[in-house]
Write an enzyme that holds these catalytic residues in place. Structure first.
Site, PDB file in Angstrom:
ATOM      1  N   GLY A 345       0.853  -1.172   0.000  1.00 28.21           N
ATOM      2  CA  GLY A 345       0.000   0.000   0.000  1.00 28.21           C
ATOM      3  C   GLY A 345       0.891   1.225   0.000  1.00 28.21           C
ATOM      4  O   GLY A 345       1.483   1.561   1.025  1.00 28.21           O
ATOM      5  N   THR A 346       1.011   1.894  -1.121  1.00 25.10           N
ATOM      6  CA  THR A 346       2.012   2.938  -1.311  1.00 25.10           C
ATOM      7  C   THR A 346       1.440   4.028  -2.204  1.00 25.10           C
ATOM      8  O   THR A 346       0.635   3.747  -3.086  1.00 25.10           O
ATOM      9  CB  THR A 346       3.280   2.349  -1.969  1.00 25.10           C
ATOM     10  N   SER A 347       1.863   5.271  -1.971  1.00 21.21           N
ATOM     11  CA  SER A 347       1.460   6.369  -2.840  1.00 21.21           C
ATOM     12  C   SER A 347       2.685   7.198  -3.199  1.00 21.21           C
ATOM     13  O   SER A 347       3.685   7.179  -2.479  1.00 21.21           O
ATOM     14  CB  SER A 347       0.407   7.246  -2.148  1.00 21.21           C
TER      15      SER A 347
END
Length: 526
Positions: A345-347
């Site tokens: 889960g990365t932005s």
């Protein structure tokens, strides 16, 4: 150019052009927040903080105030590229003996000290122009209410049981009957808005040595975790010199360990054994070489992705002539496959201004929804970065108090003739380096336009270590790759193949931004 025909399933998105500023991120509200900050006279760093803080609200399943970040920054005036490692450390008491039964993926025992908020402040101290408190206006507005993202709500389906198990997450994302919110429903986070107001008023001191840390520490400790408020006190990010390699006249910068970035450089060093024509000739040959480059890079490099403050990491050897020669032999002759977990889960953010300053940022809670553990007193979803450790005392990645875990986060900056040429980021866990190598070779070796380079089908590695091709590739390519020793299956989904955010800076200074259509993402320029 490649000889194979791309029968893709997505429409290419037109690039966005600008001359004064460009922001590409994982959400339109975040990109426009950054652009507005530039319009108000803010510096590139001011705009990045506005973007980053807004992402921490609208994509909290991927990035939050309870997570970490790596920042790569090119200072045009100083003609220097620098890095800031804003990743946190393990709590006191985190030992192989404590985790002898394994490090849990979710819950309070999976949480490390978050580093991103203090990273914002240290960057602002050096490069900020606008008052600190003004940088959080858009994030606070979003926390008061914004339409829920399609990506977030899809994540609620995929990880329903994990999210439903946490009382604060369940109350935020599900109704009393257990129905999750729908894309477009207004998501209101008033407690998180108040937390952001405290950070805006008191800077990072309010986070690390105020009632925010106190609330998180007490809640984590009450629920059986190691993290307490005193472990936040005195946390500092680290200014670092980026690692780099030359790839066909382009200087490629990444963050040093504990980032996975070095593994991208190892892949590029291996591919340097080939000519651009060999890589661009056809998809089957190209994929064969790319897979071999990954296998070699991960085999020799992945065990060394650890905290250099506590482990001796042979960076000079790994990027030196002997290792490069070995990697090139792997590309030409093949090697045993590497296996790794590929969920994240990365932005991401890439941002540039008209003065030649540029930045690549990757921020994350690690797995989607991180620890799936939200502090109800602050509204902050916490990371699960402890899962980046091992519990073998002989492994350089072994868990230890105050040690930073390995991070898959990989911001990339590519310079040509001393000036930024490409800014590149993507989510996708350990697959980040694979995706970035593919995009860069599409640009440099295959001569593709920016949007074509990021939309072209990719390969990656599945949860079980299996090699995966996106559905845009012809079926007979997998058959031929199997004949060459690669067991490959077709698949889809941005969890594996990433979602690139990219900026190209043309020789005349024009900024070209493109956002991958594999996920919701947005490019905004002026």
């Amino acid at each position: 150019m490649a000889t194979d025909v791309f029968a893709g399933v997505r429409l290419e998105r037109s690039p966005v052009y600008g001359t004064k500023g460009m922001v590409v991120s994982g959400h339109s509200l975040a990109s426009t927040a950054g652009l507005r900050t530039l319009d108000r006279g803010g510096s590139l760093i001011d705009a990045m903080i506005s973007t980053s803080a807004t992402l921490s609200v609208v994509l909290q399943h991927a990035t939050s105030l309870g997570g970490d970040a790596f920042f790569l920054y090119h200072d045009a005036a100083q003609k220097k590229t620098i890095g800031l490692n804003a990743t946190g450390h393990a709590p006191d008491g985190a030992t192989p003996e404590y985790f002898k039964d394994g490090i849990p993926d979710r819950g309070p025992r999976a949480i490390s000290v978050p580093g991103m908020v203090r990273g914002w402040e240290r960057l602002h101290e050096r490069y900020g122009k606008l008052p600190w408190q003004e940088l959080f206006e858009d994030a606070i507005d979003a926390a008061e209410g914004h339409p829920a993202s399609r990506v977030l709500t899809a994540g609620l389906d995929l990880f329903r049981d994990d999210v439903m198990a946490d009382p604060a997450c369940r109350a935020l994302y599900f109704d009393n009957a257990g129905n999750r919110m729908q894309a477009g429903d207004i998501l209101r986070q008033p407690i998180l808005a108040e937390t952001l107001r405290k950070i805006a008023a008191k800077k990072s001191l309010g986070f690390y040595e105020g009632d925010i840390a106190q609330s998180i520490g007490e809640y984590v400790n009450t629920n059986g975790g190691l993290l307490t408020a005193d472990q936040f006190v005195g946390y500092e990010p680290e200014w670092v010199n980026p690692l780099s390699t030359d790839y066909r006249g382009h200087k490629v910068f990444v963050m040093p360990p504990n980032s996975y970035g070095m593994l991208m450089l190892l892949q590029l060093n291996g591919l340097s054994a080939l000519s651009s024509d060999q890589i661009a000739n056809n998809d089957t040959d190209r994929l064969n070489y790319l897979i071999r480059a990954m296998q070699g890079a991960f085999t020799i490099g992945q065990p060394h992705i650890s905290d250099p403050r506590m482990e001796d990491i042979p960076v000079d050897y790994l990027l030196g002539d002997e290792a490069t020669q070995n990697l090139q032999e792997c590309v030409l002759n093949g090697t045993d496959p590497a296996t790794f977990d590929n969920t994240g889960g990365t932005s991401c953010i890439v941002i540039a201004d008209g003065e030649g300053n540029a930045m690549s940022v990757v921020q994350s809670v690690f797995h989607v929804f991180g620890s799936a553990f939200m502090d109800p007193g602050t509204g902050i979803l916490m990371n699960n970065r402890m899962t980046g450790f091992r519990i073998d005392p002989k492994d350089p990645r072994n868990v230890a108090p105050r040690k930073r875990p390995s991070h898959t986060l990989n911001p990339v900056m590519v310079l040509k003739e001393g000036k930024p040429k490409y800014l590149m980021t993507t989510p996708g866990g350990p697959g980040q380096t694979l995706s970035m190598v593919q995009v860069l070779t599409n640009l440099v070796d295959r001569g593709m336009e920016l949007t074509t380079a990021i939309e072209y089908p990719r390969w990656s590695v599945g949860l079980d270590g299996s090699l995966m091709l996106e559905d845009g590739y012809a079926k007979d390519i997998a058959i031929e790759l199997k004949r060459r020793g690669h067991e490959v299956k077709h698949g889809s989904g941005a969890s594996y193949f990433g979602s690139a955010k990219t900026i190209e800076i043309l020789s005349n200074g024009v900024l070209v931004g493109a956002a991958d259509t594999r996920r919701e993402a947005s490019a905004a320029g002026r």
